[in-house]
Design a protein around this motif. Structure first.
Motif, PDB file in Angstrom:
ATOM      1  N   VAL A  99       0.853  -1.181   0.000  1.00  0.00           N
ATOM      2  CA  VAL A  99       0.000   0.000   0.000  1.00  0.00           C
ATOM      3  C   VAL A  99       0.893   1.235   0.000  1.00  0.00           C
ATOM      4  O   VAL A  99       1.657   1.452   0.935  1.00  0.00           O
ATOM      5  CB  VAL A  99      -0.919   0.007   1.237  1.00  0.00           C
ATOM      6  CG1 VAL A  99      -1.761   1.278   1.273  1.00  0.00           C
ATOM      7  CG2 VAL A  99      -1.810  -1.228   1.241  1.00  0.00           C
ATOM      8  N   ARG A 139       5.581   1.906  -0.636  1.00  0.00           N
ATOM      9  CA  ARG A 139       5.877   1.502   0.737  1.00  0.00           C
ATOM     10  C   ARG A 139       7.376   1.495   1.008  1.00  0.00           C
ATOM     11  O   ARG A 139       7.828   1.884   2.083  1.00  0.00           O
ATOM     12  CB  ARG A 139       5.298   0.104   0.959  1.00  0.00           C
ATOM     13  CG  ARG A 139       5.381  -0.384   2.363  1.00  0.00           C
ATOM     14  CD  ARG A 139       4.794  -1.791   2.468  1.00  0.00           C
ATOM     15  NE  ARG A 139       5.208  -2.413   3.708  1.00  0.00           N
ATOM     16  CZ  ARG A 139       4.579  -2.250   4.857  1.00  0.00           C
ATOM     17  NH1 ARG A 139       3.521  -1.490   4.918  1.00  0.00           N
ATOM     18  NH2 ARG A 139       5.021  -2.835   5.955  1.00  0.00           N
ATOM     19  N   VAL A 165      -4.184  15.298   9.606  1.00  0.00           N
ATOM     20  CA  VAL A 165      -4.758  14.434   8.571  1.00  0.00           C
ATOM     21  C   VAL A 165      -6.220  14.815   8.342  1.00  0.00           C
ATOM     22  O   VAL A 165      -7.035  14.762   9.260  1.00  0.00           O
ATOM     23  CB  VAL A 165      -4.651  12.955   8.983  1.00  0.00           C
ATOM     24  CG1 VAL A 165      -5.334  12.066   7.953  1.00  0.00           C
ATOM     25  CG2 VAL A 165      -3.192  12.562   9.155  1.00  0.00           C
ATOM     26  N   ASP A 168      -8.061  10.311   4.715  1.00  0.00           N
ATOM     27  CA  ASP A 168      -7.143   9.177   4.890  1.00  0.00           C
ATOM     28  C   ASP A 168      -7.924   7.888   4.672  1.00  0.00           C
ATOM     29  O   ASP A 168      -8.542   7.371   5.592  1.00  0.00           O
ATOM     30  CB  ASP A 168      -6.547   9.226   6.303  1.00  0.00           C
ATOM     31  CG  ASP A 168      -5.445   8.196   6.519  1.00  0.00           C
ATOM     32  OD1 ASP A 168      -5.130   7.449   5.576  1.00  0.00           O
ATOM     33  OD2 ASP A 168      -4.906   8.152   7.642  1.00  0.00           O
ATOM     34  N   VAL A 169      -7.899   7.369   3.454  1.00  0.00           N
ATOM     35  CA  VAL A 169      -8.703   6.180   3.163  1.00  0.00           C
ATOM     36  C   VAL A 169      -8.011   5.342   2.088  1.00  0.00           C
ATOM     37  O   VAL A 169      -7.450   5.880   1.129  1.00  0.00           O
ATOM     38  CB  VAL A 169     -10.139   6.590   2.745  1.00  0.00           C
ATOM     39  CG1 VAL A 169     -10.141   7.485   1.511  1.00  0.00           C
ATOM     40  CG2 VAL A 169     -11.031   5.370   2.536  1.00  0.00           C
ATOM     41  N   LEU A 170      -8.022   4.035   2.279  1.00  0.00           N
ATOM     42  CA  LEU A 170      -7.463   3.129   1.275  1.00  0.00           C
ATOM     43  C   LEU A 170      -8.481   2.942   0.152  1.00  0.00           C
ATOM     44  O   LEU A 170      -9.646   2.657   0.411  1.00  0.00           O
ATOM     45  CB  LEU A 170      -7.148   1.763   1.905  1.00  0.00           C
ATOM     46  CG  LEU A 170      -5.750   1.572   2.489  1.00  0.00           C
ATOM     47  CD1 LEU A 170      -5.421   2.628   3.511  1.00  0.00           C
ATOM     48  CD2 LEU A 170      -5.601   0.187   3.091  1.00  0.00           C
ATOM     49  N   ARG A 184      -3.185   4.420  -0.344  1.00  0.00           N
ATOM     50  CA  ARG A 184      -3.735   5.212   0.745  1.00  0.00           C
ATOM     51  C   ARG A 184      -3.886   6.643   0.244  1.00  0.00           C
ATOM     52  O   ARG A 184      -2.903   7.300  -0.072  1.00  0.00           O
ATOM     53  CB  ARG A 184      -2.764   5.140   1.927  1.00  0.00           C
ATOM     54  CG  ARG A 184      -3.273   5.770   3.196  1.00  0.00           C
ATOM     55  CD  ARG A 184      -2.281   5.499   4.330  1.00  0.00           C
ATOM     56  NE  ARG A 184      -2.712   6.155   5.545  1.00  0.00           N
ATOM     57  CZ  ARG A 184      -1.982   6.219   6.645  1.00  0.00           C
ATOM     58  NH1 ARG A 184      -0.777   5.654   6.676  1.00  0.00           N
ATOM     59  NH2 ARG A 184      -2.431   6.839   7.719  1.00  0.00           N
TER      60      ARG A 184
ATOM     61  N   LEU B 265     -11.195   6.357  11.539  1.00  0.00           N
ATOM     62  CA  LEU B 265     -11.017   5.813  10.187  1.00  0.00           C
ATOM     63  C   LEU B 265      -9.561   5.962   9.739  1.00  0.00           C
ATOM     64  O   LEU B 265      -8.997   5.073   9.102  1.00  0.00           O
ATOM     65  CB  LEU B 265     -11.960   6.515   9.200  1.00  0.00           C
ATOM     66  CG  LEU B 265     -13.462   6.348   9.469  1.00  0.00           C
ATOM     67  CD1 LEU B 265     -14.276   7.049   8.382  1.00  0.00           C
ATOM     68  CD2 LEU B 265     -13.863   4.878   9.550  1.00  0.00           C
ATOM     69  N   SER B 266      -8.940   7.083  10.079  1.00  0.00           N
ATOM     70  CA  SER B 266      -7.547   7.316   9.696  1.00  0.00           C
ATOM     71  C   SER B 266      -6.614   6.351  10.424  1.00  0.00           C
ATOM     72  O   SER B 266      -5.680   5.798   9.829  1.00  0.00           O
ATOM     73  CB  SER B 266      -7.167   8.766  10.002  1.00  0.00           C
ATOM     74  OG  SER B 266      -5.806   8.996   9.725  1.00  0.00           O
ATOM     75  N   TRP B 267      -6.870   6.147  11.722  1.00  0.00           N
ATOM     76  CA  TRP B 267      -6.079   5.169  12.487  1.00  0.00           C
ATOM     77  C   TRP B 267      -6.155   3.798  11.820  1.00  0.00           C
ATOM     78  O   TRP B 267      -5.134   3.119  11.652  1.00  0.00           O
ATOM     79  CB  TRP B 267      -6.617   5.091  13.924  1.00  0.00           C
ATOM     80  CG  TRP B 267      -6.140   3.902  14.710  1.00  0.00           C
ATOM     81  CD1 TRP B 267      -4.920   3.749  15.308  1.00  0.00           C
ATOM     82  CD2 TRP B 267      -6.874   2.692  14.969  1.00  0.00           C
ATOM     83  NE1 TRP B 267      -4.851   2.518  15.924  1.00  0.00           N
ATOM     84  CE2 TRP B 267      -6.030   1.855  15.734  1.00  0.00           C
ATOM     85  CE3 TRP B 267      -8.147   2.240  14.633  1.00  0.00           C
ATOM     86  CZ2 TRP B 267      -6.434   0.581  16.166  1.00  0.00           C
ATOM     87  CZ3 TRP B 267      -8.545   0.984  15.056  1.00  0.00           C
ATOM     88  CH2 TRP B 267      -7.695   0.169  15.814  1.00  0.00           C
ATOM     89  N   SER B 269      -6.924   3.114   8.631  1.00  0.00           N
ATOM     90  CA  SER B 269      -6.210   3.148   7.341  1.00  0.00           C
ATOM     91  C   SER B 269      -4.718   2.927   7.567  1.00  0.00           C
ATOM     92  O   SER B 269      -4.064   2.190   6.828  1.00  0.00           O
ATOM     93  CB  SER B 269      -6.423   4.501   6.643  1.00  0.00           C
ATOM     94  OG  SER B 269      -7.756   4.631   6.212  1.00  0.00           O
ATOM     95  N   GLU B 270      -4.184   3.573   8.595  1.00  0.00           N
ATOM     96  CA  GLU B 270      -2.756   3.425   8.886  1.00  0.00           C
ATOM     97  C   GLU B 270      -2.416   1.988   9.265  1.00  0.00           C
ATOM     98  O   GLU B 270      -1.422   1.433   8.807  1.00  0.00           O
ATOM     99  CB  GLU B 270      -2.356   4.388  10.015  1.00  0.00           C
ATOM    100  CG  GLU B 270      -0.941   4.167  10.520  1.00  0.00           C
ATOM    101  CD  GLU B 270      -0.095   5.431  10.489  1.00  0.00           C
ATOM    102  OE1 GLU B 270      -0.553   6.457   9.954  1.00  0.00           O
ATOM    103  OE2 GLU B 270       1.032   5.378  11.001  1.00  0.00           O
ATOM    104  N   LYS B 272      -3.956  -0.726   8.383  1.00  0.00           N
ATOM    105  CA  LYS B 272      -4.028  -1.581   7.187  1.00  0.00           C
ATOM    106  C   LYS B 272      -2.847  -1.311   6.263  1.00  0.00           C
ATOM    107  O   LYS B 272      -2.265  -2.233   5.695  1.00  0.00           O
ATOM    108  CB  LYS B 272      -5.352  -1.347   6.446  1.00  0.00           C
ATOM    109  CG  LYS B 272      -6.563  -1.923   7.161  1.00  0.00           C
ATOM    110  CD  LYS B 272      -7.802  -1.920   6.263  1.00  0.00           C
ATOM    111  CE  LYS B 272      -8.338  -0.521   6.056  1.00  0.00           C
ATOM    112  NZ  LYS B 272      -9.566  -0.503   5.237  1.00  0.00           N
ATOM    113  N   ALA B 273      -2.502  -0.027   6.101  1.00  0.00           N
ATOM    114  CA  ALA B 273      -1.408   0.311   5.184  1.00  0.00           C
ATOM    115  C   ALA B 273      -0.082  -0.238   5.694  1.00  0.00           C
ATOM    116  O   ALA B 273       0.789  -0.604   4.905  1.00  0.00           O
ATOM    117  CB  ALA B 273      -1.326   1.826   5.004  1.00  0.00           C
ATOM    118  N   GLN B 274       0.080  -0.296   7.016  1.00  0.00           N
ATOM    119  CA  GLN B 274       1.352  -0.769   7.566  1.00  0.00           C
ATOM    120  C   GLN B 274       1.441  -2.286   7.612  1.00  0.00           C
ATOM    121  O   GLN B 274       2.517  -2.833   7.846  1.00  0.00           O
ATOM    122  CB  GLN B 274       1.546  -0.195   8.974  1.00  0.00           C
ATOM    123  CG  GLN B 274       1.753   1.315   8.957  1.00  0.00           C
ATOM    124  CD  GLN B 274       2.447   1.817  10.199  1.00  0.00           C
ATOM    125  OE1 GLN B 274       2.593   1.099  11.172  1.00  0.00           O
ATOM    126  NE2 GLN B 274       2.880   3.074  10.153  1.00  0.00           N
TER     127      GLN B 274
END
Lengths: 463, 463
Positions: A99, A139, A165, A168-170, A184, B265-267, B269-270, B272-274
């Motif tokens: 991501v 990444r 922020v 912030d959405v995937l 992201r 939601l931002s937390w 997203s982070e 999932k992205a990580q």
């Protein structure tokens, strides 16, 4: 707006930027002058290359997949899927299981939020240079030791110096070209001074929306981030005609919509539950009808794309050069929303579309999206869209898909106005939604596909 | 409530049912009398069986997967995944690639919504009979010709006679036992007369919530549907103590929460992205350390579960019998929310947890969920939960996981009250949320895992 996670105060600030008029830091003339300067400053020479000459890439003996020797970047693999009709289909697919961040930095000037946009060259772009978000980072740019330098401004999006922020959405990317790819989408605000690099400029949302109408200017990554920026019904915007008046009302959650939001969610649950497509990655060696030639991976005359190799020479201040594979579509795509005023409120006709590379197979898509996916049914409104007269094509611009992966990937994006003659009753894979209902879904992943997101951003240019 | 797709009028009706008191069709005594009658009426005899004696099932020569000869139902396959730490892990997994319906029918009696609950026997249930939703239907029940009879009341959930859909969302199931399994959680309202079959009874939401406190009574499918039913802060409920007062305030979106919804939601997203976990199905033959014995698929002493075969004899009015595989966990699970009043509003400590069978790997989970997933880090608050004194265990009940797939799959569900001594600052994989913030997420897929959903339903029993 009721129903949003985004605070109302924030949405109001975005809306102000989307109606800023003369309160912008630069005039459009300033922008174009800067843009011409950037265009003169550098160029890419992109030449076709034999696959065997791609440096650092190799075709694996066992799988025939095209992989990078580092095990990173991305790979070209096979995809096998079964559609509802039970037919089996195969195709190559790009696998990039990470991501990245697509981020726009925003800052207030004179009380108006401005977006820091980037002039960025990509080898697959038909015109090399396009307007891009502040940051497009993989990444590996921010999690590991990496040979290349860190992208400019990345520190505002990641780590201890991150700004506030706002978005912030995937979100997913092309489900016929990518295997379950997400990026992201971020908007981050800073209040401190930001050093301005020459490849960047500050624009209001209104200016950015307007530039969506310029052919092949706003890149895909910028468009998807813009689509996730919530705006309200603008106050004080005079509607030029009844279509625009209906469009403006479509941003107002207090006005009647054909469906309640909960009905839209239920419709989508039903479409996903009824989907009986199953997709899995397989070795390229197992997919029939595709083979590696010296210069390409080809699926014959009927195939919608091929995989090619290119050498990129960047002629900027320094000369740099690299080689990489790109996916080259064999024709232009079409993505069109049919838009109909219903009780004076504009509704977009959203399609639940099957794309084998999407994580849930089904996402919400434009009314018409071409080319068709192998294994899916006919496209009911394609003829209507293709034959729409000029005055009904409220938006009609050729835009580029991601130039770092796709070679000359061009899609015609259209918003087609329809009137009373178009029936309100539609087939079960379609659903009428107002603009504000679509925007609400974009706070979450897995709802709108990338073509629908581009079109939503384009709709904001029609005020 | 602001922020919901569900209409406010509907949420108010659910809330009325959750505080209905004496306005119920049956008293709890009536319910228990009916329940005892149902328990006497039928029973299952469940006996272990050699895998080779499973009728219609076979172990494939090439893959060693356990499959049904029809190609339907489900199969036992292998899963290989890499966790963030880079370690490779393997385990068997249940693959059932279809979306079924878990549905509760509701109807107003005397102005109060009642849920049509079912007394249903499942072979894996430790006590055979549990209280279940109106309908648990697999896809083959409603999409294809099927030998078995159509489940009772299915017509209210599917097809032309369907009632008014109140709740309709796809939710995940156990991500350590299932490969990317989703079921459609539905609540449907009817106003017409509904013929009452003897295995069913009408209960208010308040009664159903209360029955969650009874050990191994409310089955998993009922719990997940209940978790998706939105309720408001109940009016006129007197709080017995400060914990309950903080709990009731936790349903009120107007009161201050530690985080705004957009920050939550931002937390996520982070997180999932990580996440750098990658999972894929592989043939069982390829997973090391597991092998088929005569009576089970076993991974040795350390394994968290085994696969066994059973013969089920249903002794009801007619005697029927069948054989099937079941997944048998080797110990009880633990799922606990730490709950802390912050500024007088109860907050649940939600964990972003990795489970290799989940579609996005990461979903929101209880503060502590055991057993740990191989490849994940330590469970920071496990000792605190295990050593919590009785008066801090606000909810503490042993409940069963799905008895159609799991043999004696028992999980202890707990809500653990903590006070000032528990720090508000938590590790990055945790996030404080109010009850109403968690409920809002349940209008969408991919947020809360099934254990967190069960606990949310249990929280509603604490008013």
């Amino acid at each position: 707006m009721a129903g949003r996670a985004a605070p109302a105060e924030l949405v109001a600030r975005f809306t102000l930027s989307a109606t800023a008029g003369a309160r912008s830091l630069l005039t459009l003339n300033d922008f174009h002058t800067w843009w011409e300067g950037r265009s003169r400053e550098g160029r890419f020479a992109v030449d076709r290359l034999a696959i065997a000459d791609l440096e650092g890439w190799r075709i694996r003996d066992d799988t025939h997949d095209l992989v990078h020797e580092s095990g990173r970047f991305f790979s070209i693999e096979g995809l096998r899927y079964r559609s509802d009709s039970g037919g089996e289909h195969v195709q190559p697919i790009i696998n990039q299981p990470e991501v990245g961040i697509l981020g726009i930095l925003v800052k207030e000037f004179d009380g108006v939020l401005h977006c820091l946009m980037q002039a960025k060259m990509e080898p697959g772009n038909v015109n090399t240079l396009q307007l891009s978000p502040t940051v497009q980072a993989t990444r590996s740019n921010f999690t590991r030791v990496h040979r290349g330098k860190t992208p400019t401004y990345l520190e505002y999006f990641h780590g201890p110096r991150r700004g506030r922020v706002l978005v912030d959405v995937l979100q997913s990317e092309q489900g016929v070209w990518f295997w379950q790819k997400f990026n992201r989408n971020m908007v981050v605000e800073v209040t401190e001074d930001v050093p301005l690099h020459e490849d960047y400029c500050w624009l209001t949302l209104e200016q950015v929306h307007g530039l969506l109408k310029v052919e092949n200017l706003m890149n895909m990554d910028a468009r998807t981030v813009l689509s996730c920026v919530p705006v309200d019904r603008p106050a004080g915007v005079a509607a030029a005609d009844s279509f625009t008046a209906a469009l403006l009302r479509s941003y107002d959650p207090a006005l009647p919509a054909v469906h309640q939001q909960s009905e839209i969610l239920s419709w989508f649950s039903e479409r996903k539950a009824q989907c009986d497509w199953h997709a899995r990655r397989v070795p390229l060696a197992e997919i029939e009808g595709w083979k590696w030639g010296s210069h390409e991976l080809s699926g014959g005359d009927e195939a919608a794309f091929r995989i090619v190799g290119v050498r990129v020479k960047a002629v900027t201040r320094e000369v740099t050069s690299w080689t990489q594979p790109l996916l080259e579509p064999t024709g232009h795509g079409l993505a069109a929303f049919v838009a109909k005023p219903i009780d004076g409120v504009l509704h977009l006709l959203v399609q639940a579309r099957h794309e084998p590379g999407l994580k849930n197979i089904v996402e919400m898509a434009p009314t018409v999206q071409l080319p068709r996916v192998a294994g899916s049914g006919p496209a009911p409104f394609a003829d209507l869209v293709r034959s729409a007269p000029a005055h009904r094509r409220r938006f009609d611009t050729l835009l580029s898909e991601e130039g770092g992966r796709f070679l000359n990937g061009l899609t015609r994006y259209q918003v087609i106005e329809v009137g009373e003659e178009f029936p309100e009753r539609v087939p079960p894979e379609f659903c009428w939604m107002t603009v504000q209902q679509v925007m609400r879904l974009l706070e979450h992943s897995h709802y709108l596909n990338i073509e629908a997101r581009t079109l939503l951003a384009c709709v904001h240019s029609l005020w």
